[in-house]
Write a protein that holds these residues in place. Structure first.
Motif, mmCIF file in Angstrom:
data_model
loop_
_atom_site.group_PDB
_atom_site.id
_atom_site.type_symbol
_atom_site.label_atom_id
_atom_site.label_comp_id
_atom_site.label_asym_id
_atom_site.label_seq_id
_atom_site.Cartn_x
_atom_site.Cartn_y
_atom_site.Cartn_z
ATOM 1 N N ALA A 34 -17.362 2.119 4.944
ATOM 2 C CA ALA A 34 -16.233 2.191 4.315
ATOM 3 C C ALA A 34 -16.126 2.328 3.114
ATOM 4 C CB ALA A 34 -15.383 0.852 4.883
ATOM 5 N N ARG A 35 -17.050 1.874 2.203
ATOM 6 C CA ARG A 35 -17.193 2.097 0.814
ATOM 7 C C ARG A 35 -17.429 3.697 0.425
ATOM 8 N NH1 ARG A 35 -17.349 -1.971 -2.962
ATOM 9 N NH2 ARG A 35 -19.154 -0.877 -4.022
ATOM 10 N N ALA A 36 -18.455 4.141 1.181
ATOM 11 C CA ALA A 36 -18.771 5.510 0.912
ATOM 12 C C ALA A 36 -17.763 6.308 1.348
ATOM 13 C CB ALA A 36 -20.285 5.668 1.616
ATOM 14 N N TYR A 37 -17.097 5.919 2.337
ATOM 15 C CA TYR A 37 -15.864 6.924 2.874
ATOM 16 C C TYR A 37 -14.873 7.225 1.627
ATOM 17 C CZ TYR A 37 -11.846 8.692 5.236
ATOM 18 O OH TYR A 37 -10.604 9.266 5.676
ATOM 19 N N LEU A 38 -14.418 5.779 1.056
ATOM 20 C CA LEU A 38 -13.509 5.804 -0.003
ATOM 21 C C LEU A 38 -13.960 6.614 -1.089
ATOM 22 C CD1 LEU A 38 -12.115 2.417 0.474
ATOM 23 C CD2 LEU A 38 -10.711 4.584 0.770
ATOM 24 N N ALA A 39 -15.006 6.446 -1.441
ATOM 25 C CA ALA A 39 -15.707 6.845 -2.911
ATOM 26 C C ALA A 39 -15.801 8.416 -2.818
ATOM 27 C CB ALA A 39 -16.996 6.458 -3.050
ATOM 28 N N SER A 40 -15.959 9.000 -1.649
ATOM 29 C CA SER A 40 -16.107 10.501 -1.338
ATOM 30 C C SER A 40 -14.720 11.130 -1.186
ATOM 31 C CB SER A 40 -16.982 10.696 -0.106
ATOM 32 O OG SER A 40 -16.302 10.410 1.007
ATOM 33 N N ARG A 41 -13.803 10.342 -0.902
ATOM 34 C CA ARG A 41 -12.647 10.996 -0.759
ATOM 35 C C ARG A 41 -11.301 10.591 -1.430
ATOM 36 N NH1 ARG A 41 -15.488 10.582 3.672
ATOM 37 N NH2 ARG A 41 -15.279 12.499 5.238
ATOM 38 N N ALA A 51 0.796 -1.180 -0.118
ATOM 39 C CA ALA A 51 -0.005 -0.065 -0.023
ATOM 40 C C ALA A 51 0.766 1.150 -0.073
ATOM 41 C CB ALA A 51 -0.829 -0.045 1.314
ATOM 42 N N HIS A 52 2.064 1.161 0.726
ATOM 43 C CA HIS A 52 2.538 2.317 0.949
ATOM 44 C C HIS A 52 3.467 2.540 -0.381
ATOM 45 C CE1 HIS A 52 6.258 4.693 3.572
ATOM 46 N NE2 HIS A 52 5.489 5.553 2.506
ATOM 47 N N ARG A 53 4.225 1.643 -0.842
ATOM 48 C CA ARG A 53 5.095 1.523 -2.105
ATOM 49 C C ARG A 53 4.108 2.246 -3.400
ATOM 50 N NH1 ARG A 53 9.363 -2.235 -3.992
ATOM 51 N NH2 ARG A 53 10.554 -1.092 -2.587
ATOM 52 N N GLN A 54 2.894 1.643 -3.343
ATOM 53 C CA GLN A 54 2.028 1.740 -4.807
ATOM 54 C C GLN A 54 1.039 3.205 -4.508
ATOM 55 O OE1 GLN A 54 2.733 0.438 -7.378
ATOM 56 N NE2 GLN A 54 4.257 -1.065 -6.238
ATOM 57 N N GLY A 55 0.903 3.634 -3.154
ATOM 58 C CA GLY A 55 0.216 4.630 -2.726
ATOM 59 C C GLY A 55 -1.114 4.322 -2.792
ATOM 60 N N LEU A 56 -1.532 3.144 -2.237
ATOM 61 C CA LEU A 56 -2.951 2.840 -2.086
ATOM 62 C C LEU A 56 -3.462 2.781 -0.903
ATOM 63 C CD1 LEU A 56 -2.497 -0.654 -4.183
ATOM 64 C CD2 LEU A 56 -3.526 1.475 -5.154
ATOM 65 N N PRO A 57 -4.662 3.388 -0.840
ATOM 66 C CA PRO A 57 -5.493 3.054 0.408
ATOM 67 C C PRO A 57 -5.439 1.748 1.131
ATOM 68 C CG PRO A 57 -7.039 4.510 -1.070
ATOM 69 C CD PRO A 57 -5.758 3.738 -1.837
ATOM 70 N N PHE A 58 -5.335 1.771 2.420
ATOM 71 C CA PHE A 58 -5.401 0.260 2.958
ATOM 72 C C PHE A 58 -6.350 0.289 3.995
ATOM 73 C CE2 PHE A 58 -3.922 -2.172 6.721
ATOM 74 C CZ PHE A 58 -3.283 -3.380 5.909
ATOM 75 N N VAL A 59 -7.139 -0.764 3.682
ATOM 76 C CA VAL A 59 -8.548 -0.939 4.340
ATOM 77 C C VAL A 59 -8.347 -2.410 5.154
ATOM 78 C CG1 VAL A 59 -11.099 -1.402 4.098
ATOM 79 C CG2 VAL A 59 -9.904 0.097 2.386
ATOM 80 N N HIS A 60 -8.628 -2.201 6.349
ATOM 81 C CA HIS A 60 -8.474 -3.394 7.382
ATOM 82 C C HIS A 60 -9.787 -3.816 7.993
ATOM 83 C CE1 HIS A 60 -5.656 -5.414 10.509
ATOM 84 N NE2 HIS A 60 -6.521 -6.529 10.072
ATOM 85 N N LEU A 61 -10.434 -4.942 7.664
ATOM 86 C CA LEU A 61 -11.343 -5.345 8.451
ATOM 87 C C LEU A 61 -10.907 -6.241 9.745
ATOM 88 C CD1 LEU A 61 -13.923 -6.492 5.474
ATOM 89 C CD2 LEU A 61 -13.375 -4.230 6.373
ATOM 90 N N MET A 62 -11.170 -5.623 10.831
ATOM 91 C CA MET A 62 -10.547 -6.307 11.892
ATOM 92 C C MET A 62 -11.273 -7.326 12.781
ATOM 93 S SD MET A 62 -8.280 -2.689 13.046
ATOM 94 C CE MET A 62 -7.675 -3.667 14.361
ATOM 95 N N ASP A 63 -10.984 -8.520 13.397
ATOM 96 C CA ASP A 63 -11.701 -9.214 14.307
ATOM 97 C C ASP A 63 -10.714 -10.238 14.493
ATOM 98 O OD1 ASP A 63 -13.500 -10.548 15.534
ATOM 99 O OD2 ASP A 63 -14.792 -11.412 13.597
ATOM 100 N N SER A 64 -9.989 -10.036 15.638
ATOM 101 C CA SER A 64 -8.731 -10.780 15.873
ATOM 102 C C SER A 64 -8.588 -10.679 17.485
ATOM 103 C CB SER A 64 -7.352 -10.478 15.151
ATOM 104 O OG SER A 64 -6.413 -11.473 15.979
ATOM 105 N N VAL A 65 -8.198 -11.721 18.169
ATOM 106 C CA VAL A 65 -7.904 -11.704 19.454
ATOM 107 C C VAL A 65 -6.589 -11.440 19.920
ATOM 108 C CG1 VAL A 65 -9.830 -13.197 20.236
ATOM 109 C CG2 VAL A 65 -7.900 -14.251 19.716
ATOM 110 N N GLY A 66 -5.949 -11.180 18.707
ATOM 111 C CA GLY A 66 -4.445 -10.840 19.083
ATOM 112 C C GLY A 66 -3.628 -11.918 18.564
ATOM 113 N N PRO A 67 -2.310 -11.823 19.023
ATOM 114 C CA PRO A 67 -1.210 -12.776 18.855
ATOM 115 C C PRO A 67 -1.225 -14.106 19.588
ATOM 116 C CG PRO A 67 -0.278 -11.108 20.015
ATOM 117 C CD PRO A 67 -1.645 -10.720 19.912
#
Length: 543
Positions: free
Chosen positions: A281-288, A159-175
């Motif tokens: 999330a889709r609406a946020y990206l579409a508007s910005r 994402a950083h190298r290609q200049g792409l937005p990063f979208v993370h759908l989070m659902d984890s109890v951790g490591p």
């Protein structure tokens, strides 16, 4: 969406796709392949490895979806359903690191799962090209292993190298504290902090738990969406808080979605369920973020018959047209210019032992590519650099170092595709041995492998013969009898170990590439990579 290396592909009418050369139309280029050079691997070996890859991906999907009925009754979505809802159905999706963690968490191939409990890749969200990551809570409750952290860091670097937005759908109890040490989290935290500081938007959707170090992801995000009564974000859960401080508190009081929306301000939007959160999330990206045009159909799969890089170059080029560069000189490596999906690209096809002349040609070709601003595609099926007195007297050490310096210093996009062998220093220099999860030598933008390909410091059989020579010379020097039976057992053990470690699926599981792809999808995969790289310089950051 179409995932370019899954078993089911869309049917595309021939007139809808650019011409792709068949093997018998391939432009003949000079070659000096010896009998020891890695010609086309047996088709059955490649087919068996491809079938195994599909079985492993299906095994992971089955495990992930095992509790779907219960999840549906709770009004929630599984990881794969979330990913499907997030992505545009009409645009391509390229999974990355699909084999990550295979045979890492356990040696039993019948139980091993690829993917590191995390789905990730490049796709389109509301017309915006993004890197997406989806925690898979259906596998071990989304517990993060060592390769989960490394895979997530790898996705963030893309994402950083290609200049792409990063979208993370989070659902984890951790490591998993038994399997994750601080080094993986150091790399992951550094990558995320760098992306948040300099890169495009980071969007986190909290579907469930984000506890401990994982909670920092939300803290570094530009926009956070949380599902009411489900999302939890906190440095320590109720059990740990009581164990450490003696304080008694409920999880919701420590880090519930409503708390962070109304008190701390961490959460920007609340949603009633998973589906609504994803739509926000889709609406946020579409508007910005500016939208991009992208192909809506996949091309027909290639009829790949050989792993000879110079032949594949013709097959993946638009209309099969390539422009060879010094084809009669340094024929151990063929260089050519072509277009793939309309993008001008410099192709370096390493398909033989590379002698000093081949290295000189490669250095000059890379200089030309950089001067012209062309992305470079490395197609690898080589046993390495030429060996022996003639090669050493020809200055191969210095030339190999100069080639490595040019690869590392290239300012244009670099893409590597390992077709067969990527052995020795040549495989290392040209990207075949660089660890994609660790950033990779030369920082390849993208690096993939074919099933059945191999990568090792030495080819297994060559390593076995070298062991024999070392033992023989040692015995002669000390005037001792050679225990041939013991030596044979040692050689067999070494060759078996290297063969296992060199296999594409195993190396990919360790993080040696960004995924293993179906050879027939090579052109589609490369088109997506080139589209992504071409648009990288045009994107706005820090919006």
């Amino acid at each position: 969406m179409y995932a370019v290396h899954k078993e089911i592909r869309p049917q595309v009418a021939p007139q809808d796709a650019p011409q792709v050369a068949s093997p018998d139309q391939a432009t003949a280029l000079p070659s000096q392949r010896s009998q020891d050079a890695p010609l086309a691997e047996p088709a059955q070996k490649r087919a068996a490895a491809l079938e195994l890859m599909k079985q492993l991906e299906a095994r992971a999907a089955t495990r992930s979806e095992a509790r779907r009925a219960l999840i549906d009754r709770c009004g929630r979505l599984t990881a794969r359903a979330r990913l499907s809802a997030l992505l545009d159905a009409e645009h391509p999706y390229l999974p990355l690191y699909n084999m990550a963690s295979y045979l890492v968490d356990g040696p039993d191939p019948l139980r091993a799962l690829p993917g590191a409990s995390l789905l990730g890749g490049i796709g389109f969200v509301a017309g915006v090209r993004c890197v997406v990551a989806v925690d898979d809570a259906g596998i071990n409750a989304g517990v993060m292993t060592a390769k989960t952290a490394e895979k997530l860091a790898g996705l963030i670097r893309v994402a950083h190298r290609q200049g792409l937005p990063f979208v993370h759908l989070m659902d984890s109890v951790g490591p998993d504290l038994h399997k994750v040490d601080g080094t993986q989290w150091d790399a992951l935290g550094t990558a995320l902090a760098e992306l948040a500081r300099k890169g495009p938007p980071v969007v986190s959707v909290l579907h469930g738990s984000a506890i401990g170090a994982v909670s920092l992801f939300a803290g570094l995000s530009d926009h956070v969406i949380a599902v009411r009564k489900e999302a939890l974000v906190m440095l320590a859960g109720a059990a740990q808080v009581r164990a450490v401080t003696g304080e008694v508190a409920r999880d919701a009081a420590l880090g519930g979605a409503e708390l962070h929306s109304e008190v701390t301000g961490l959460v920007d939007q609340l949603a009633d369920d998973d589906g609504e959160a994803i739509q926000q999330a889709r609406a946020y990206l579409a508007s910005r973020w500016s939208q991009e045009s992208a192909p809506t159909t996949a091309e027909p799969p290639l009829a790949v018959a050989s792993v000879a890089p110079e032949e594949l170059a013709v097959q993946i080029a638009d209309a099969g047209a390539v422009d060879p560069y010094k084809p009669g000189y340094g024929v151990g490596c063929q260089c050519m210019l072509a277009r793939i999906g309309g993008h001008a690209v410099a192709i370096l096809a390493a398909g033989d032992a590379m002698d000093p002349d081949a290295l000189r040609k490669c250095c000059a070709f890379l200089d030309h590519a950089e001067q012209a601003g062309l992305p470079v595609l490395f197609l690898l099926n080589s046993n390495g650099f030429a060996l022996g007195r003639q090669a050493e007297r020809g200055g191969i050490v210095r030339l190999a170092a100069q080639l490595m310096a040019r690869v590392v210093a290239l300012r244009t996009p670099r893409i590597a595709l390992r077709l067969g062998a990527a052995h020795g220093a040549a495989g290392f220099v040209l990207g075949g041995l660089s660890g994609a999860l660790a950033g990779g030598v030369g920082g390849m933008d993208f690096m993939f492998s074919w099933p059945g390909s191999e990568a090792a410091v030495l080819p297994p059989q060559e390593a076995g013969r070298t062991l024999e020579q070392v033992a023989l010379r040692s015995a002669q020097r000390r005037n001792l009898a050679l225990d041939e039976k013991r030596l044979g057992a040692q050689r067999a053990d070494l060759e078996a170990h290297l063969t296992h470690q060199a296999a594409a699926l195993v190396r990919s599981g360790q993080g040696g590439d960004m995924g293993v792809i179906d050879p027939r999808d090579s052109r589609n995969v490369l088109r997506i990579c080139l589209d992504t790289c071409a648009a990288a310089g045009k994107r706005r950051v820090n919006v």
